[in-house]
Design a protein around this motif. Structure first.
Motif: not given
Lengths: 314, 356
Positions: A45, A103, A107, A110, A226, A230-231, A234-235, A237, A281-282, A285-286, A288
């Motif tokens: 990510e 992280m 950071a 940004s 920023f 948006n994930g 992770w999707i 993965i 919008l969900m 993620y759902v 995935s």
């Protein structure tokens, strides 16, 4: 019902599916390469953010998009090297290291963006990749808009699928990478370096992930925001498990995903009055999570995934 | 050649010293981005220190910031002890906050003695269920809880936005997507005049002590640690591994849920979609810095809250981006991970000809 049929018949729907799938193709290929060698890379990510920021910044400063693509890959590889050092020779927790890389990378990007561009009201923009215009082919009905009016990065993604498939299935290097993710002791017994193979796979895989991020700022949009990843990492993965760690199925998974996402955008305009927009919008993620549940039972994980290997032990 | 050998028994001093060193090192490393931003480095550090210790107000602000971090840190620490990768603290925090708002904005009316425990309970249950889901998907289908709990964060945040524009929206909010305020009886009271520090802080400390007692002194704690260290052996010893795993998941989610209740009922008074600037994710760093010890969580939450509050204040004074705080916190996580390596292994350079 007619409306849905019309969606499936329109070339713009299929073109959008492929466009949405592109960053995921890069990301899934990258995750696949890392995991095949036995290393989970939850840095994905953050590495997406690195690719998005570094690619865009390079293009902004030099005016060269391809230089941006190269720099995005190099920066992604650098963060991959960081993860590789922590998890391969040092054998530290792949979960914690990956989250730490995400992280740290997020950071750092940004902070750098804010330091280079303090309080701009409108984000600086670049001239992004344009849709290819292939003579004759782009004018074909249906196939033209779907395949031959994509940007060069989409084609790069498709080429990389073929390249990775060839490497993994047809070359000694691919066999070695798969073996090191399944049985590092056997690889070591053959006189190959487990450490070098794994580190190489993680660095290369991370470079691929960064290209997914670069697509966002240099092809899908023209600026860095920023939270724009948006994930998506992770999707990827989740999708790599769905793809059972195979490049061909990774392409298929990403395309299916792109299709559903393109479909929800279109249904949203149809049914927007009846269902709150957030429900749509969900959907990514759902989906995935659903894909993960379907695939998890029969998932054939690389057997040495998550397991550190030290020379001379056992 | 370099030889790496495990230490026979890592000393207590070393194990306890590593997080402290990691924290100090991350602060020192923050000088690099400060220099890049062209800031006067010593002055910047000075501003950070006065930003936390300069006044009673600043100090209580830091403790206020530490409060949710103690809860989310405990959530991660308890889960990680059982090798349950709960990365969904952020989502569970919002579930807890939503439940608190649902129960605490007029649905039930009662005296504080009833209402405060009620919102806490509602939030804990909501957060607990939020992690029980991924845990069940793991035990039933083998779906990796890292990915499912992470993805749930996104789903839950979108759900919160949907609720705040729908059923939970305050009709008096002039169009802002925010909930009605929590009723007075359900508010966690302030601890001092003119300070924002609230009873949630004491609750967090109390929870950490309880978690410490459970983990260190009860059969339950023993079972959790056994499951985390070696599930196969735990099963062999007759421990119901799946049940322990699910119970830990619920407890972990409940702790993160309490962070949400505490923020809503103690600090903000109502729910917005920007209630948490990533407390759930930062909780992972808090737990790792604490070496997964519940009492250590209090100390590391205070350290990380100081980094955030100090950096914010420095950022206002000098103009360096406050993302510096996120950067410092992420570096502390990587430092403590690396430090763990040096505490567990002895590294020795081999002379030429010496066998490994």
């Amino acid at each position: 019902m007619m409306d849905i049929l019309q969606i499936f018949l329109s070339d713009s729907f299929w073109a959008a599916s492929l466009r949405i799938a592109t960053p995921l193709i890069f990301g899934v290929l990258g995750a696949l390469l890392c995991e095949r060698s036995g290393v989970l890379n939850l840095g994905i990510e953050g590495i997406f953010v690195v690719g998005a920021m570094m690619g865009w910044l390079t293009a902004y400063l030099t005016g060269s998009l391809w230089l941006g693509v190269i720099f995005a890959a190099l920066s992604g590889g650098l963060f991959g090297l960081f993860h590789a050092v922590l998890t391969v020779p040092l054998g530290l927790s792949q979960h914690v290291s990956g989250l730490g890389i995400t992280m740290f990378a997020t950071a750092l990007m940004s902070f750098s963006y804010r330091t280079i561009f303090p309080q701009v009201s409108t984000p600086p923009r670049i001239e992004p990749f344009r849709a290819l215009d292939v003579p004759l082919l782009s004018d074909l009905p249906f196939l033209g808009p779907v395949l031959f009016q994509q940007t060069a990065m989409t084609w790069l993604a498709l080429l990389l699928v073929a390249l990775l498939w060839w490497i993994m299935d047809r070359t000694a290097l691919g066999v070695a990478i798969k073996a090191v993710g399944d049985n590092p002791d056997a690889v070591n017994a053959q006189g190959l370096s487990v450490i070098r193979l794994r580190m190489g796979a993680v660095v290369a895989g991370s470079a691929l992930m960064a290209l997914g991020g670069a697509f966002l700022t240099m092809s899908a949009f023209d600026a860095f925001f920023f939270g724009m990843v948006n994930g998506r990492g992770w999707i990827c993965i989740a999708l790599v498990i769905f793809a059972s760690w195979q490049p061909g199925k990774a392409l298929l998974g990403a395309l299916l995903f792109g299709m559903f996402d393109a479909l929800q955008v279109r249904l949203q305009t149809e049914a927007g009055a009846l269902i709150p927009g957030q429900v749509f919008l969900m959907v990514p993620y759902v989906l995935s999570i659903v894909a993960l549940i379907i695939a998890a039972r029969k998932a054939d994980y690389p057997r040495a995934l998550l397991q550190p290997w030290f020379k001379g032990q056992r | 050649m370099i030889e790496i050998t495990p230490r026979e028994n890592p000393s207590r001093l070393l194990t306890a010293g590593v997080p402290v060193l990691a924290a100090v090192l991350s602060l020192v490393l923050a000088a690099i981005p400060l220099a890049f931003a062209g800031a006067p480095i010593l002055d910047a550090y000075g501003q950070m220190v006065t930003g936390v210790f300069g006044s009673a107000f600043a100090f209580t602000e830091m403790l206020t910031r530490a409060t949710p971090l103690i809860f989310t840190g405990l959530a991660a620490a308890v889960a990680f002890k059982a090798r349950l990768w709960n990365i969904g603290g952020e989502g569970q925090l919002y579930l807890g906050a939503m439940a608190a708002v649902w129960v605490g904005t007029g649905m039930i009316d009662g005296p504080p003695i009833l209402m405060v425990p009620l919102v806490l309970l509602a939030g804990a249950i909501a957060g607990g269920l939020g992690m029980l889901g991924p845990a069940v998907l793991k035990t039933r289908f083998g779906a990796d809880e890292v990915v499912t709990s992470l993805l749930l964060n996104f789903i839950i945040l979108i759900f919160v936005q949907m609720m705040l524009e729908g059923p939970l929206k305050d009709p008096m909010s002039l169009g802002w997507p925010q909930s009605e305020p929590i009723v007075d009886a359900a508010v966690l009271p302030q601890l001092m005049e003119k300070m924002r520090l609230h009873a949630g802080f004491l609750l967090a400390i109390g929870t950490a002590v309880i978690a410490h007692v459970i983990m260190a002194m009860t059969v339950w704690g023993l079972k959790i640690r056994a499951v985390g260290e070696n599930p196969a052996a735990a099963k062999h010893a007759g421990i119901p591994v799946t049940r322990v795993f699910l119970a830990v998941a619920f407890a972990s989610g409940a702790l993160a849920g309490l962070a949400g209740v505490s923020e809503v009922a103690g600090l903000k008074g109502y729910l917005t979609a920007d209630l948490s600037p990533g407390f759930g994710y930062t909780g992972i760093v808090v737990a790792m810095l604490a070496g997964l010890s519940p009492l250590g969580v209090v100390a590391s939450a205070i350290f990380i809250a100081s980094v955030f509050v100090g950096t914010d204040s420095m950022s206002r004074a000098i103009g360096v981006s406050s993302f510096l705080a996120d950067l410092t916190v992420s570096m502390s996580l990587i430092c403590v991970l690396l430090g763990g390596f040096f505490a567990r292994f002895r590294i020795r350079r081999l002379k030429a000809g010496e066998a490994a």
